[in-house]
Design a protein around this motif. Structure first.
Motif, PDB file in Angstrom:
ATOM      1  N   ASN A  30       0.795  -1.214   0.000  1.00  0.00           N
ATOM      2  CA  ASN A  30       0.000   0.000   0.000  1.00  0.00           C
ATOM      3  C   ASN A  30       0.831   1.269   0.000  1.00  0.00           C
ATOM      4  N   THR A  58      -7.861  -2.336   1.675  1.00  0.00           N
ATOM      5  CA  THR A  58      -7.700  -2.470   0.223  1.00  0.00           C
ATOM      6  C   THR A  58      -6.337  -3.079  -0.110  1.00  0.00           C
ATOM      7  N   LYS A  59      -6.358  -4.028  -1.020  1.00  0.00           N
ATOM      8  CA  LYS A  59      -5.143  -4.611  -1.576  1.00  0.00           C
ATOM      9  C   LYS A  59      -5.240  -4.546  -3.091  1.00  0.00           C
ATOM     10  N   GLU A  60      -4.113  -4.299  -3.741  1.00  0.00           N
ATOM     11  CA  GLU A  60      -4.057  -4.404  -5.189  1.00  0.00           C
ATOM     12  C   GLU A  60      -3.316  -5.677  -5.556  1.00  0.00           C
ATOM     13  N   HIS A  61      -3.773  -6.323  -6.614  1.00  0.00           N
ATOM     14  CA  HIS A  61      -3.215  -7.607  -7.035  1.00  0.00           C
ATOM     15  C   HIS A  61      -2.578  -7.492  -8.416  1.00  0.00           C
ATOM     16  N   HIS A 187     -10.848  -1.217 -13.955  1.00  0.00           N
ATOM     17  CA  HIS A 187     -10.422  -1.632 -12.624  1.00  0.00           C
ATOM     18  C   HIS A 187     -11.535  -2.484 -12.031  1.00  0.00           C
ATOM     19  N   HIS A 189     -13.057  -4.478  -8.713  1.00  0.00           N
ATOM     20  CA  HIS A 189     -13.000  -4.434  -7.250  1.00  0.00           C
ATOM     21  C   HIS A 189     -14.024  -5.384  -6.659  1.00  0.00           C
ATOM     22  N   ARG A 221      -6.589  -3.308 -13.661  1.00  0.00           N
ATOM     23  CA  ARG A 221      -6.112  -3.320 -12.276  1.00  0.00           C
ATOM     24  C   ARG A 221      -7.147  -4.049 -11.437  1.00  0.00           C
ATOM     25  N   PHE A 223      -8.466  -4.996  -7.438  1.00  0.00           N
ATOM     26  CA  PHE A 223      -8.446  -4.585  -6.038  1.00  0.00           C
ATOM     27  C   PHE A 223      -9.410  -5.442  -5.221  1.00  0.00           C
ATOM     28  N   SER A 224      -9.061  -5.629  -3.956  1.00  0.00           N
ATOM     29  CA  SER A 224      -9.980  -6.272  -3.018  1.00  0.00           C
ATOM     30  C   SER A 224     -10.029  -5.438  -1.747  1.00  0.00           C
ATOM     31  N   PHE A 230     -11.347   1.492   0.035  1.00  0.00           N
ATOM     32  CA  PHE A 230     -10.967   1.749  -1.366  1.00  0.00           C
ATOM     33  C   PHE A 230     -11.013   3.243  -1.665  1.00  0.00           C
TER      34      PHE A 230
END
Length: 355
Positions: A30, A58-61, A187, A189, A221, A223-224, A230
């Motif tokens: 992050n 929030t995490k981006e993968h 993106h 999510h 992109r 995201f979770s 977020f």
């Protein structure tokens, strides 16, 4: 106008288990760059609503689209033909992992704790489609995603070329994948990282496989996490003219069946105007009422009037035993006085679940 799903027959033999479908995924830290091209992490001193303390950050993968990373099938695997379902309408065809295949190869082995599964009297695992605030149903393709696709393809075609699109509560990701194939940057999510990794990503790669070498990876992109984290992750809490915040927002937001619980409506109504660009549009699909859960499109309409930041101008109704509709356009209300303190806004949302 017609569309169909290619579901396996109820009589199919489900006793043959195929190999688990796995991907290598790494959350992006992050502490991302604060440039407009790389979305920054949320400011550490931003006060979080107390209702978010136990929810998902929030995490981006990582997303990689190559011929090698796209799903491949073993020709000797007799169950592979039942691995994929197909949404077909007009000249559009989209693949997504079969729910029965997910049950056998993912849910039954990897996610019993996530789903709150409990063994039944005969020892089988009993799974729930939804466990509120734990698992929000992302491994199923719900009516809202189908209605969104019908609307976008046939009822009110959208020019996605060059648009920046967010699919919020994406699950299988079919509406977002459709926008991606039409030239958008998308993106995706979802509340659950497992859904992003085990459903959204494979579906994206399957549908992009024929053109994998021609896809710019920066157009996708993943995201979770919950909605409010977020919003903070993107640094778009304040409704002002900050160029960086506006760049992090979206031209189009697609979301289906995210209004099914009354306790999430305030968080959704909070997030949407902060994620939407000034001239942006939201397409929201859902049922008029979700019995037993007190959510629905009517309750959502009432919720967005409280802050008076976005408005629903029209809707397309799909008559059924329970009325379904696509709310569009949902747009920002023109208001020169929309800049308000994020602390005050957050205080008003204490107690919401904040998906």
């Amino acid at each position: 106008m017609s569309f169909l799903f290619n579901f396996p027959s109820p009589d199919e033999d489900t006793s043959t288990a195929s190999q688990p479908f796995t991907f290598s995924f790494s959350p992006i830290p992050n502490s991302a760059s604060s440039s407009a091209d790389e979305v920054p992490a949320a400011e550490k001193d931003t006060p979080a609503p107390s209702s978010q303390a136990a929810h998902a950050p929030t995490k981006e993968h990582v997303f990689q689209c190559t011929i090698e990373s796209a799903p491949s099938e073993n020709p000797d695997d007799k169950s592979a033909e039942n691995k994929w379902n197909n949404f077909a309408m007009d000249n559009v065809g989209l693949f997504f992992l079969c729910p029965q295949w997910i049950d056998r190869n993912i849910l039954a082995t990897s996610l019993p704790n996530l789903l709150g599964s409990q063994p039944s009297q005969n020892g089988d695992v009993v799974k729930s489609d939804i466990v509120p605030k734990v698992y929000e149903g992302g491994f199923r393709v719900w009516d809202g995603a189908c209605d969104l696709l019908v609307y976008l393809i046939s009822e009110s075609p959208v020019d996605f070329q060059g648009k920046k699109v967010l699919e919020l509560g994406c699950g299988a990701g079919l509406p977002g994948i459709y926008a991606l194939t039409k030239g958008a940057t998308v993106h995706f999510h979802d509340y659950n990282a497992d859904v992003i990794e085990c459903a959204t990503l494979p579906n994206i790669l399957k549908n992009l496989k024929p053109i994998a070498d021609g896809v710019d990876e920066s157009r996708v992109r993943l995201f979770s996490g919950d909605w409010l984290s977020f919003v903070r992750f993107l640094r778009v809490e304040k409704l002002d003219d900050d160029p960086l915040a506006e760049d992090n927002r979206y031209d189009v937001i697609l979301t289906g069946d995210t209004v099914y619980r009354q306790d999430v409506l305030s968080s959704l109504a909070f997030a949407l105007p902060r994620l939407l660009r000034k001239e942006g549009t939201v397409y929201l699909a859902g049922k008029s009422i979700y019995f037993g859960l007190n959510g629905g499109t009517e309750e959502f309409r009432q919720e967005i009037t409280k802050e008076n930041l976005i408005e629903c101008v029209d809707s397309k109704v799909y008559p059924d035993c329970v009325q379904r509709e696509v709310l569009n356009p949902i747009e920002l209300i023109a208001n020169d006085q929309v800049t308000r303190s994020v602390a005050v806004l957050n205080a008003r949302h204490t107690g919401s679940s904040g998906l």
